[in-house]
Motif scaffolding. Structure first.
Motif, PDB file in Angstrom:
ATOM      1  N   THR B  72       0.856  -1.187   0.000  1.00 36.00           N
ATOM      2  CA  THR B  72       0.000   0.000   0.000  1.00 36.00           C
ATOM      3  C   THR B  72       0.887   1.231   0.000  1.00 36.00           C
ATOM      4  O   THR B  72       2.014   1.193   0.476  1.00 36.00           O
ATOM      5  CB  THR B  72      -0.918   0.064   1.237  1.00 36.00           C
ATOM      6  OG1 THR B  72      -0.095   0.095   2.413  1.00 36.00           O
ATOM      7  CG2 THR B  72      -1.852  -1.109   1.315  1.00 36.00           C
ATOM      8  N   LYS B 174      -3.436   5.620 -11.150  1.00 32.70           N
ATOM      9  CA  LYS B 174      -2.655   4.648 -10.397  1.00 32.70           C
ATOM     10  C   LYS B 174      -3.269   4.407  -9.022  1.00 32.70           C
ATOM     11  O   LYS B 174      -3.105   3.330  -8.446  1.00 32.70           O
ATOM     12  CB  LYS B 174      -1.203   5.122 -10.263  1.00 32.70           C
ATOM     13  CG  LYS B 174      -0.509   5.297 -11.597  1.00 32.70           C
ATOM     14  CD  LYS B 174       0.713   4.406 -11.714  1.00 32.70           C
ATOM     15  CE  LYS B 174       1.391   4.607 -13.048  1.00 32.70           C
ATOM     16  NZ  LYS B 174       2.689   3.955 -13.140  1.00 32.70           N
ATOM     17  N   GLY B 175      -3.901   5.429  -8.502  1.00 32.16           N
ATOM     18  CA  GLY B 175      -4.518   5.285  -7.185  1.00 32.16           C
ATOM     19  C   GLY B 175      -5.707   4.348  -7.244  1.00 32.16           C
ATOM     20  O   GLY B 175      -5.900   3.501  -6.385  1.00 32.16           O
ATOM     21  N   ASP B 176      -6.505   4.486  -8.287  1.00 32.91           N
ATOM     22  CA  ASP B 176      -7.686   3.644  -8.461  1.00 32.91           C
ATOM     23  C   ASP B 176      -8.047   3.646  -9.940  1.00 32.91           C
ATOM     24  O   ASP B 176      -8.717   4.556 -10.418  1.00 32.91           O
ATOM     25  CB  ASP B 176      -8.849   4.187  -7.624  1.00 32.91           C
ATOM     26  CG  ASP B 176     -10.089   3.321  -7.771  1.00 32.91           C
ATOM     27  OD1 ASP B 176     -10.072   2.361  -8.578  1.00 32.91           O
ATOM     28  OD2 ASP B 176     -11.081   3.597  -7.071  1.00 32.91           O
ATOM     29  N   PRO B 177      -7.581   2.594 -10.630  1.00 32.84           N
ATOM     30  CA  PRO B 177      -7.733   2.546 -12.084  1.00 32.84           C
ATOM     31  C   PRO B 177      -9.164   2.742 -12.565  1.00 32.84           C
ATOM     32  O   PRO B 177      -9.388   3.207 -13.674  1.00 32.84           O
ATOM     33  CB  PRO B 177      -7.234   1.141 -12.443  1.00 32.84           C
ATOM     34  CG  PRO B 177      -6.307   0.782 -11.329  1.00 32.84           C
ATOM     35  CD  PRO B 177      -6.891   1.418 -10.107  1.00 32.84           C
ATOM     36  N   ALA B 179     -11.345   4.733 -11.177  1.00 32.80           N
ATOM     37  CA  ALA B 179     -11.891   5.970 -10.634  1.00 32.80           C
ATOM     38  C   ALA B 179     -12.546   6.832 -11.708  1.00 32.80           C
ATOM     39  O   ALA B 179     -12.046   6.934 -12.818  1.00 32.80           O
ATOM     40  CB  ALA B 179     -10.790   6.763  -9.942  1.00 32.80           C
ATOM     41  N   TYR B 183     -14.439  11.171  -7.744  1.00 33.36           N
ATOM     42  CA  TYR B 183     -13.406  10.450  -7.014  1.00 33.36           C
ATOM     43  C   TYR B 183     -12.602  11.415  -6.147  1.00 33.36           C
ATOM     44  O   TYR B 183     -12.138  12.443  -6.601  1.00 33.36           O
ATOM     45  CB  TYR B 183     -12.485   9.745  -8.013  1.00 33.36           C
ATOM     46  CG  TYR B 183     -11.345   8.975  -7.411  1.00 33.36           C
ATOM     47  CD1 TYR B 183     -11.576   7.890  -6.577  1.00 33.36           C
ATOM     48  CD2 TYR B 183     -10.025   9.329  -7.685  1.00 33.36           C
ATOM     49  CE1 TYR B 183     -10.517   7.178  -6.036  1.00 33.36           C
ATOM     50  CE2 TYR B 183      -8.966   8.627  -7.148  1.00 33.36           C
ATOM     51  CZ  TYR B 183      -9.220   7.556  -6.320  1.00 33.36           C
ATOM     52  OH  TYR B 183      -8.168   6.862  -5.783  1.00 33.36           O
ATOM     53  N   PHE B 185      -9.408  12.004  -3.439  1.00 36.06           N
ATOM     54  CA  PHE B 185      -8.142  11.403  -3.025  1.00 36.06           C
ATOM     55  C   PHE B 185      -7.208  12.458  -2.448  1.00 36.06           C
ATOM     56  O   PHE B 185      -7.446  13.654  -2.581  1.00 36.06           O
ATOM     57  CB  PHE B 185      -7.484  10.717  -4.231  1.00 36.06           C
ATOM     58  CG  PHE B 185      -7.147  11.668  -5.352  1.00 36.06           C
ATOM     59  CD1 PHE B 185      -8.122  12.101  -6.238  1.00 36.06           C
ATOM     60  CD2 PHE B 185      -5.855  12.145  -5.504  1.00 36.06           C
ATOM     61  CE1 PHE B 185      -7.819  12.992  -7.253  1.00 36.06           C
ATOM     62  CE2 PHE B 185      -5.544  13.037  -6.522  1.00 36.06           C
ATOM     63  CZ  PHE B 185      -6.537  13.457  -7.399  1.00 36.06           C
TER      64      PHE B 185
END
Lengths: 240, 240
Positions: B72, B174-177, B179, B183, B185
Motif C-alpha cells: 500500500t 494509479k490510485g484507483d484505475p 476511478a 473520485y 483522493f
DNA sequence: CGAATTTTTGACTTCCATCAAGTGTAGTGG
DNA sequence: CCACTACACTTGATGGAAGTCAAAAATTCG
C-alpha cells in the motif's frame, strides 16, 4: 586494450572468428562475458550490418534481434509522437550495446554505423547457459534507467546553454574518453535532432552553439565539425 | 534520516498462505510468477514493513533487500544533487514492485506505506531456479526505462499546466484505475515535491493547481485533498 | 493558542519559443 | 559552369510562459 587483443590472437589462432578478434567491442558488453567457445559460436552466427546516417534500423521477423553491439557510430532511439513528430529519447555510442528490446523505440543510425547483430534465438540460448551474460544484460538495463533518470533531471532543471554544453561534453567524452583540448570531431546529430533530444527549438540550439563559440570554448569549423578549445571550461559551463 | 522502520510485523510459519493470499499484490510482479510452493517459502521469509509518510526506506547490510513489493502507499525515488538538494526521479505506486536495485536512488515513503521485503539471498535463490521470476524482474526494469523515457519527454515538451494535469491524472489512475468523476483522493506529494518531480517551482505548481481548480476540472477541498470533477476534461488538458 | 511550515497570490524579470527573413550548402539537371 | 531547388543553419524582433523576489494567507503541529 590493443595489447590484450594481440595476446588473444596468439593464444587462439584461427579459433576465434577474425571479425571478433579485431572487433573494437570485443571486451565490451556481453561479448566480455563470453567464454572463448561461446565467442566462437557467436562469431559464426552474428552478422555485421552497416547503416548509413539517417537509416532506420529494423529488427523484425522471427529471428528478430534483441541485442546488437554498436561497433562504430552513433545510434539514436526515438519514440513517435501522436502528432507524427518524433522525440529522441536516447543516444547510444560506440563501443556499446544497443538494447533494442528495452522499449518500444525506433533505432536509427545518427552517423554511419556498424552493428553486430545477435539473433534472438542465439542470445536466448547463451543466456540460458551463461548466467554472466544474463547479469551483464540486466546490469546494462539498470544503467540505462539510471542514465535516463539523470538526463531527465538535466532536461528539467538546466538552462538551454547548459544543456548544449553538456551534450557537447557528452559527445567529446563518449567519442574519445581521453580527448583533450584541440580535439576535433563531427556532431553526430543535426541541429534539429539536438533540439529534439534536449527539448529545445532549432533556433535556440543554434543560438547557444553560437554563444558557446563566442566564449571560445569550442570552435565551429563548419556546420558539423567542431574543435574543442577548453575541456575544463566546457565542463564548468555544463552545470554538472 | 534516522528512524527507518517504524513497525516491523513478522508473520509466522504456517500462516503464510493466508498472508500472501490476502495480499493486494498477490498476483502482481514477481509473486505472480511464483509457484505455490515458492510462495509459501517467500511468505515465510518476507517481512511486511510499515513506513509513515516522509520516512526514508533503507536497504542495507548483508541481507539487503533488492526487491520489495509496495503493498500500500506511494514511494518516491530520489537522487541527491551536489548542492545538497534532492531530485525526485520516479514515483512508485501500490500495487507494484519497488526495484531498489535499479539505480543508486533513495527510496522514501511519500504516503504511509507498507512494503513486503524480500531478502536478497532468498530472491537470488528463487531467480536461480525459476526463470520466470528472473524474466519478470527484467521485464519490470525494461518497463522502468520506458516509463522514464516517456516522462522525460513529458518534462521536456509539455507546459507547466499540462504537466500538472498529467500528474493528477497519474495519481487518479494509479490510485484507483476505475476511478471516475467524484473520485476523492489525497495528493501523495507536497507542492514542493511535485515541483521537484516535474522540474517546476513551488509557485508555478500552486498557480497551475489553482488554474486547474478554476476550470472546475478538479476541486481542491483542502490543502492535499482533491476531488475529480471531470476525468475526460482532465485527460484533454493533460497533453497526451 | 501561537509558531513553524506550507501554500497562495502579486509584481517583476528572464529565458526561450515563435514568427520571419536571410545565409550558406549540397545536390540536380540543363 | 550556372541556375534551380531543397534543406540546414543563422540571426533578428517580439511575446508569453515560467522563474524570482516578496509578502500574505492557510494549514499543521507542538
Amino acid at each position: 586494450m590493443t595489447q590484450v587483443i594481440l595476446t588473444n590472437t596468439f593464444i587462439y589462432p584461427g579459433e576465434i572468428a577474425a571479425k571478433c578478434l579485431a572487433c573494437p567491442v570485443r571486451f565490451a558488453g556481453i561479448c566480455a562475458a563470453l567464454s572463448s567457445d561461446e565467442l566462437n559460436e557467436v562469431g559464426l552466427k552474428t552478422t555485421r550490418r552497416k547503416f548509413t546516417a539517417g537509416t532506420p534500423i529494423f529488427f523484425e521477423g522471427d529471428d528478430v534481434l534483441i541485442h546488437g553491439n554498436i561497433v562504430t557510430g552513433v545510434v539514436h532511439l526515438s519514440k513517435g509522437l501522436s502528432d507524427g513528430r518524433q522525440q529522441i529519447v536516447a543516444l547510444q555510442f560506440s563501443p556499446t550495446h544497443l538494447p533494442v528490446k528495452t522499449a518500444r523505440v525506433t533505432a536509427q543510425a545518427a552517423t554511419d554505423s556498424e552493428i553486430c547483430a545477435i539473433p534472438n534465438s542465439l542470445l536466448n540460448e547463451i543466456v540460458g547457459s551463461n548466467a554472466k551474460v544474463e547479469e551483464t544484460i540486466y546490469k546494462q538495463t539498470l544503467d540505462e534507467v539510471d542514465e535516463t533518470r539523470h538526463r531527465m533531471r538535466s532536461i528539467g532543471r538546466k538552462t538551454a546553454f547548459e544543456k548544449i554544453a553538456n551534450l557537447i561534453l557528452m559527445f567529446v567524452l563518449k567519442g574519445d574518453p581521453g580527448a583533450g583540448n584541440g580535439y576535433r570531431f563531427e556532431l553526430p546529430l543535426t541541429r534539429s535532432e539536438i533540439a529534439d533530444f534536449l527539448g529545445l527549438t532549432v533556433e535556440t540550439v543554434s543560438r547557444k552553439l553560437t554563444k558557446l563559440r563566442a566564449t571560445k570554448i569550442i570552435r565551429i569549423d563548419s556546420g558539423r565539425s567542431v574543435t574543442l578549445n577548453s575541456l575544463s571550461r566546457l565542463h564548468d559551463v555544463s552545470g554538472c
